[in-house]
Every structure is written in structure tokens, then in C-alpha cells.
Design an enzyme around this catalytic site. Structure first.
Site, PDB file in Angstrom:
ATOM      1  N   ARG A  95      56.738  63.785  33.672  1.00  0.00           N
ATOM      2  CA  ARG A  95      58.116  63.295  33.473  1.00  0.00           C
ATOM      3  C   ARG A  95      58.426  63.215  31.980  1.00  0.00           C
ATOM      4  O   ARG A  95      59.543  63.426  31.553  1.00  0.00           O
ATOM      5  CB  ARG A  95      58.275  61.919  34.113  1.00  0.00           C
ATOM      6  CG  ARG A  95      58.485  62.008  35.600  1.00  0.00           C
ATOM      7  CD  ARG A  95      58.619  60.650  36.192  1.00  0.00           C
ATOM      8  NE  ARG A  95      60.015  60.304  36.437  1.00  0.00           N
ATOM      9  CZ  ARG A  95      60.389  59.253  37.118  1.00  0.00           C
ATOM     10  NH1 ARG A  95      59.509  58.434  37.615  1.00  0.00           N
ATOM     11  NH2 ARG A  95      61.655  59.004  37.315  1.00  0.00           N
ATOM     12  N   VAL A 129      69.355  59.702  32.584  1.00  0.00           N
ATOM     13  CA  VAL A 129      70.700  59.642  32.014  1.00  0.00           C
ATOM     14  C   VAL A 129      70.860  58.584  30.916  1.00  0.00           C
ATOM     15  O   VAL A 129      71.575  58.815  29.935  1.00  0.00           O
ATOM     16  CB  VAL A 129      71.750  59.493  33.145  1.00  0.00           C
ATOM     17  CG1 VAL A 129      71.672  58.142  33.827  1.00  0.00           C
ATOM     18  CG2 VAL A 129      73.152  59.726  32.619  1.00  0.00           C
ATOM     19  N   ASP A 155      74.724  54.900  42.276  1.00  0.00           N
ATOM     20  CA  ASP A 155      73.899  53.893  42.951  1.00  0.00           C
ATOM     21  C   ASP A 155      74.784  52.755  43.503  1.00  0.00           C
ATOM     22  O   ASP A 155      74.525  52.219  44.578  1.00  0.00           O
ATOM     23  CB  ASP A 155      72.873  53.314  41.967  1.00  0.00           C
ATOM     24  CG  ASP A 155      72.190  54.412  41.170  1.00  0.00           C
ATOM     25  OD1 ASP A 155      71.061  54.779  41.480  1.00  0.00           O
ATOM     26  OD2 ASP A 155      72.843  54.953  40.247  1.00  0.00           O
ATOM     27  N   ARG A 158      76.277  53.887  46.644  1.00  0.00           N
ATOM     28  CA  ARG A 158      75.292  53.817  47.740  1.00  0.00           C
ATOM     29  C   ARG A 158      75.161  52.379  48.233  1.00  0.00           C
ATOM     30  O   ARG A 158      75.088  52.118  49.432  1.00  0.00           O
ATOM     31  CB  ARG A 158      73.928  54.327  47.239  1.00  0.00           C
ATOM     32  CG  ARG A 158      73.902  55.838  47.062  1.00  0.00           C
ATOM     33  CD  ARG A 158      72.640  56.311  46.376  1.00  0.00           C
ATOM     34  NE  ARG A 158      72.598  57.771  46.337  1.00  0.00           N
ATOM     35  CZ  ARG A 158      71.937  58.477  45.431  1.00  0.00           C
ATOM     36  NH1 ARG A 158      71.256  57.871  44.467  1.00  0.00           N
ATOM     37  NH2 ARG A 158      71.942  59.790  45.480  1.00  0.00           N
ATOM     38  N   HIS A 182      69.490  53.838  35.513  1.00  0.00           N
ATOM     39  CA  HIS A 182      69.679  54.698  36.682  1.00  0.00           C
ATOM     40  C   HIS A 182      68.283  55.214  36.994  1.00  0.00           C
ATOM     41  O   HIS A 182      67.853  56.251  36.509  1.00  0.00           O
ATOM     42  CB  HIS A 182      70.639  55.855  36.361  1.00  0.00           C
ATOM     43  CG  HIS A 182      70.704  56.903  37.431  1.00  0.00           C
ATOM     44  ND1 HIS A 182      71.119  56.648  38.710  1.00  0.00           N
ATOM     45  CD2 HIS A 182      70.374  58.226  37.412  1.00  0.00           C
ATOM     46  CE1 HIS A 182      71.050  57.765  39.424  1.00  0.00           C
ATOM     47  NE2 HIS A 182      70.603  58.737  38.667  1.00  0.00           N
TER      48      HIS A 182
HETATM   49  N1  LIG Z   1      73.175  60.705  36.807  1.00  0.00           N
HETATM   50  C1  LIG Z   1      73.183  60.924  38.119  1.00  0.00           C
HETATM   51  O1  LIG Z   1      73.660  60.094  38.891  1.00  0.00           O
HETATM   52  C2  LIG Z   1      72.578  62.205  38.635  1.00  0.00           C
HETATM   53  C3  LIG Z   1      72.597  62.509  39.996  1.00  0.00           C
HETATM   54  C4  LIG Z   1      72.066  63.723  40.419  1.00  0.00           C
HETATM   55  C5  LIG Z   1      71.503  64.597  39.493  1.00  0.00           C
HETATM   56  N2  LIG Z   1      71.486  64.229  38.184  1.00  0.00           N
HETATM   57  C6  LIG Z   1      70.899  65.102  37.162  1.00  0.00           C
HETATM   58  O2  LIG Z   1      71.818  66.137  36.855  1.00  0.00           O
HETATM   59  C7  LIG Z   1      71.088  67.216  36.278  1.00  0.00           C
HETATM   60  C8  LIG Z   1      71.523  68.525  36.924  1.00  0.00           C
HETATM   61  O3  LIG Z   1      71.078  68.560  38.262  1.00  0.00           O
HETATM   62  P1  LIG Z   1      71.236  69.896  39.118  1.00  0.00           P
HETATM   63  O4  LIG Z   1      70.724  69.595  40.464  1.00  0.00           O
HETATM   64  O5  LIG Z   1      72.589  70.453  38.938  1.00  0.00           O
HETATM   65  O6  LIG Z   1      70.185  70.843  38.337  1.00  0.00           O
HETATM   66  P2  LIG Z   1      70.179  72.443  38.320  1.00  0.00           P
HETATM   67  O7  LIG Z   1      68.812  72.828  37.863  1.00  0.00           O
HETATM   68  O8  LIG Z   1      70.710  72.953  39.607  1.00  0.00           O
HETATM   69  O9  LIG Z   1      71.240  72.805  37.168  1.00  0.00           O
HETATM   70  C9  LIG Z   1      71.009  72.625  35.820  1.00  0.00           C
HETATM   71  C10 LIG Z   1      71.665  73.780  35.103  1.00  0.00           C
HETATM   72  O10 LIG Z   1      71.595  73.542  33.684  1.00  0.00           O
HETATM   73  C11 LIG Z   1      71.511  74.816  33.073  1.00  0.00           C
HETATM   74  N3  LIG Z   1      71.080  74.657  31.672  1.00  0.00           N
HETATM   75  C12 LIG Z   1      69.866  74.302  31.207  1.00  0.00           C
HETATM   76  N4  LIG Z   1      69.877  74.277  29.857  1.00  0.00           N
HETATM   77  C13 LIG Z   1      71.132  74.590  29.464  1.00  0.00           C
HETATM   78  C14 LIG Z   1      71.777  74.696  28.208  1.00  0.00           C
HETATM   79  N5  LIG Z   1      71.122  74.456  27.066  1.00  0.00           N
HETATM   80  N6  LIG Z   1      73.081  75.034  28.185  1.00  0.00           N
HETATM   81  C15 LIG Z   1      73.754  75.286  29.320  1.00  0.00           C
HETATM   82  N7  LIG Z   1      73.196  75.188  30.554  1.00  0.00           N
HETATM   83  C16 LIG Z   1      71.914  74.841  30.626  1.00  0.00           C
HETATM   84  C17 LIG Z   1      70.525  75.579  33.947  1.00  0.00           C
HETATM   85  O11 LIG Z   1      70.620  76.967  33.742  1.00  0.00           O
HETATM   86  C18 LIG Z   1      70.973  75.127  35.342  1.00  0.00           C
HETATM   87  O12 LIG Z   1      71.882  76.039  35.921  1.00  0.00           O
HETATM   88  C19 LIG Z   1      69.608  66.894  36.481  1.00  0.00           C
HETATM   89  O13 LIG Z   1      69.072  66.374  35.283  1.00  0.00           O
HETATM   90  C20 LIG Z   1      69.640  65.828  37.565  1.00  0.00           C
HETATM   91  O14 LIG Z   1      68.500  64.985  37.514  1.00  0.00           O
HETATM   92  C21 LIG Z   1      72.017  63.082  37.735  1.00  0.00           C
END
Ligand SMILES: NC(=O)c1ccc[n+]([C@@H]2O[C@H](COP(=O)([O-])OP(=O)(O)OC[C@H]3O[C@@H](n4cnc5c(N)ncnc54)[C@H](O)[C@@H]3O)[C@@H](O)[C@H]2O)c1
Length: 320
Positions: A95, A129, A155, A158, A182
Site C-alpha cells: 500500500r 484521498v 461513506d 452508505r 476515508h
Molecule cells: N474517494 C472515494 O470515495 C473513492 C471511491 C472509489 C474509488 N476511489 C479511487 O479513485 C481512483 C480511480 O479509481 P478507478 O476505479 O477509476 O481506477 P481505474 O484504474 O479504473 O482508473 C484510473 C485511471 O487513471 C489513469 N491515469 C493514471 N495516471 C494518470 C495520469 N498521470 N494522468 C492521467 N490519467 C492517469 C489510468 O490510465 C486509468 O485509466 C482510485 O484511486 C480509487 O481508489 C475513490
């Protein structure tokens, strides 16, 4: 913050990251009619192209909106830039390694947005985040009100769903907030929870659905904490509810709604905490954070908030 330069312009949102979360958010945003223009950016240009094609074929059924592939130049006049870009955890990757990678990605994007002279609001979604909201703040040099982490808005949704379900009342009549990180150290602020304006503890005898509310509420809190793990195990990623949470934050910014949302924000003495980003109730409007609602929590909740801050600070320190 009020910005004359952008108030008369079209409502432009730039989304960085066209993966599950970015694309789902774009889909929800296009349907909402909130934005005039949506620009989607991904380092995987092919993926971004595919998502855009799939979205624009829905244009006959959406309210009028322009959806295009974006570039860094699009940051300059955006009212909102939403960062969902990140790397997924690889087999064998810790992680901490993932944290370093995502801090580099989000920090670099935040720096670019700042260099382009953007006067809007930055919304960080990529995990972890709270740590990445801190990184974006430091790398952009922006004032704290213009950088928001999506924090525990999801959250809290939820939690509201589970309480509504348990008590047999419409989720819209449930007010409840998850605060802190988060992540695993988050907690439900029961002192702020009410059903139809009635404190949850006073609603219990009216509800009369369980014999031991304290035990029941621990179960609910645990379910909230484990929700993401459960969904990811079942389908690989979470994207629908987070997409709607981002839409709620977007509406508050673009429509100046002043919604009270548990977004992640840099604390500067509020709740006795400093130099850490975590979720507390905030009034969100066109300039980002309009106000942090720092009303006192229960002593037990204050301890939990401080514990969450320690967890996040440790992760921030690991980056240096
Ligand atoms: N805060 C929240 O409540 C919450 C909830 C769900 C997911 N998330 C987070 O959101 C993020 C995205 O999740 P996801 O399922 O869409 O992931 P994903 O892997 O499907 O999408 C991430 C995208 O980012 C792109 N990427 C990586 N580096 C980049 C850069 N420098 N410039 C432009 N694009 C870039 C990748 O090519 C990919 O398409 C994850 O970190 C996930 O943990 C946060």
C-alpha cells in the site's frame, strides 16, 4: 472565494482519469445538466477516446452538453477539475508503494493545473484521498478552500442508506456523517445523526425496530467501513455511488448550493487539529470550502477524529 473571471463563462468541468470512477462520474454529470462542457483526460488516450465515443452516442438523450477529450490547456478556464487518475494496486505491491506512485501522479497533475492558471476548484478522488488532498495542496500552492477531497461523502451516503433501511424510513429523512479518514479509521458521528430532525437516540423508542441500538449501530458502522472491500471483492471496483457522491459535490460547487458535506479539507486548528486533511462537515459552494462547521463533537468522537488524524499524518510523513 468568488471569481469574476469564471462566473460569466460556460460551466466547464475537466475530469482527469477515464477509468471506472472517472467514466461513471462523466455519465452521471452528462445526465444531470449541471455542466455545459465536460473534458476527459487520461494518460491512456485510447481508453479516453473509447469512453468519450460511448458517452457522446448518448447525447440525443442527455441535456445539451459538450463532451470532448481534454488536454492540460483545458485546466486554465475550468470551474472544476476532478482528479480520479491513479494506479491500481499490482500483485506484490504494498500500500505504501502504491501511495508513493499515486502521490506522484496526483501531485504532478495538481502542479500542472496550478501552472495553467486555473481559478476554479480541484476535487481529489484518487486514494488514499486524504493524503493526496494534502499532496495536491502542497504541490499546487493553492489556498486550502479551493482543494477538496471527496473524503467521506460516499461513506456518509452508505451510513444514511443503512440507517434508513434499519429504521424503515426514507434515506432522505436521515442525516448522518462519517468523519475522519476515508478508510479504516473513519467513524460515524452518532452525536450528529438524526431521523426527521429527531436525534437518533430519541428516535429509537419511536422506531422500536431493535432491542439493542448500541450493538446495532456498531454493526452498521462496521458495514460502512467494509463496504468498499465487499464491492471490490464482488465486482472489481466501486463506481456508481462514488459517481453520485461526486455529482452532489459538483452540484454544490457549480450551483453554489452551500450543501453541508463531509469532504476532506486541510485543518488549521479546527477540532484542535493542524496540517492534516480529513473529513469534517463543510459548507461547499462555488469557491470550494465556504465554511468548516467546527461544532464540538462528543468526547469519544473527538478521540476518534484525533486517532484518524494520526493515521493520515503517518502516511503523509512516509512520503518525505
Ligand atoms: N474517494 C472515494 O470515495 C473513492 C471511491 C472509489 C474509488 N476511489 C479511487 O479513485 C481512483 C480511480 O479509481 P478507478 O476505479 O477509476 O481506477 P481505474 O484504474 O479504473 O482508473 C484510473 C485511471 O487513471 C489513469 N491515469 C493514471 N495516471 C494518470 C495520469 N498521470 N494522468 C492521467 N490519467 C492517469 C489510468 O490510465 C486509468 O485509466 C482510485 O484511486 C480509487 O481508489 C475513490
Amino acid at each position: 472565494m468568488k471569481n469574476d473571471k469564471i462566473t460569466s463563462q460556460r460551466r466547464k468541468v475537466v475530469v482527469v482519469g477515464a477509468g471506472s470512477v472517472g467514466a461513471t462520474y462523466c455519465y452521471a454529470l452528462a445526465q444531470s445538466g449541471l455542466a455545459d462542457e465536460i473534458f476527459l483526460i487520461d494518460r491512456n488516450e485510447e481508453l479516453a477516446r473509447g469512453q468519450i465515443l460511448d458517452l457522446v452516442h448518448g447525447l440525443p438523450f442527455f441535456p445539451t452538453v459538450n463532451i470532448e477529450a481534454g488536454t492540460e490547456d483545458d485546466y486554465a478556464d475550468a470551474q472544476l477539475v476532478v482528479i480520479t487518475a491513479g494506479s491500481a494496486q499490482r500483485p506484490g505491491e504494498t500500500r505504501l508503494q502504491l501511495l508513493h506512485k499515486n502521490a506522484e501522479i496526483v501531485g504532478g497533475i495538481a502542479e500542472n493545473i496550478s501552472h495553467q492558471g486555473c481559478q476554479g476548484v480541484m476535487l481529489i478522488v484518487t486514494n488514499p484521498v486524504d493524503v493526496l488532498t494534502y499532496v495536491a495542496l502542497k504541490r499546487s500552492g493553492w489556498e486550502r478552500n479551493r482543494i477538496i477531497g471527496s473524503g467521506t461523502v460516499l461513506d456518509s451516503a452508505r451510513l444514511r442508506y443503512l440507517i434508513g433501511n434499519h429504521c424503515g424510513v426514507d434515506v432522505h429523512n436521515v442525516h448522518a456523517y462519517v468523519l475522519g479518514e476515508h478508510g479504516d479509521s473513519e467513524f460515524a458521528a452518532w452525536s450528529m445523526t438524526n431521523v426527521a430532525g429527531i436525534k437518533i437516540i430519541d428516535y429509537c423508542p419511536i422506531c422500536n425496530k431493535c432491542s439493542n441500538w448500541k450493538a446495532e449501530r456498531s454493526k452498521i458502522e462496521q458495514q460502512v467501513r467494509e463496504a468498499a472491500y465487499q464491492i471490490i471483492n464482488a465486482k472489481g471496483s466501486t463506481h456508481f455511488a462514488v459517481g453520485m457522491s461526486l455529482l452532489k459535490i459538483t452540484a454544490s460547487i457549480l450551483r453554489k448550493q452551500n450543501s453541508v458535506l463531509s469532504v476532506s479539507v486541510m485543518l488549521n486548528g479546527e477540532f484542535g487539529l493542524k496540517d492534516v486533511c480529513l473529513s469534517v462537515p463543510c459548507v461547499v459552494s462555488d469557491g470550494g470550502i465556504e465554511k468548516i462547521i467546527s461544532s464540538p463533537l462528543d468526547p469519544e468522537e473527538t478521540v476518534l477524529l484525533k486517532r484518524s488524524a494520526v493515521v493520515i499524518k503517518k502516511a503523509i510523513d512516509s512520503l518525505s
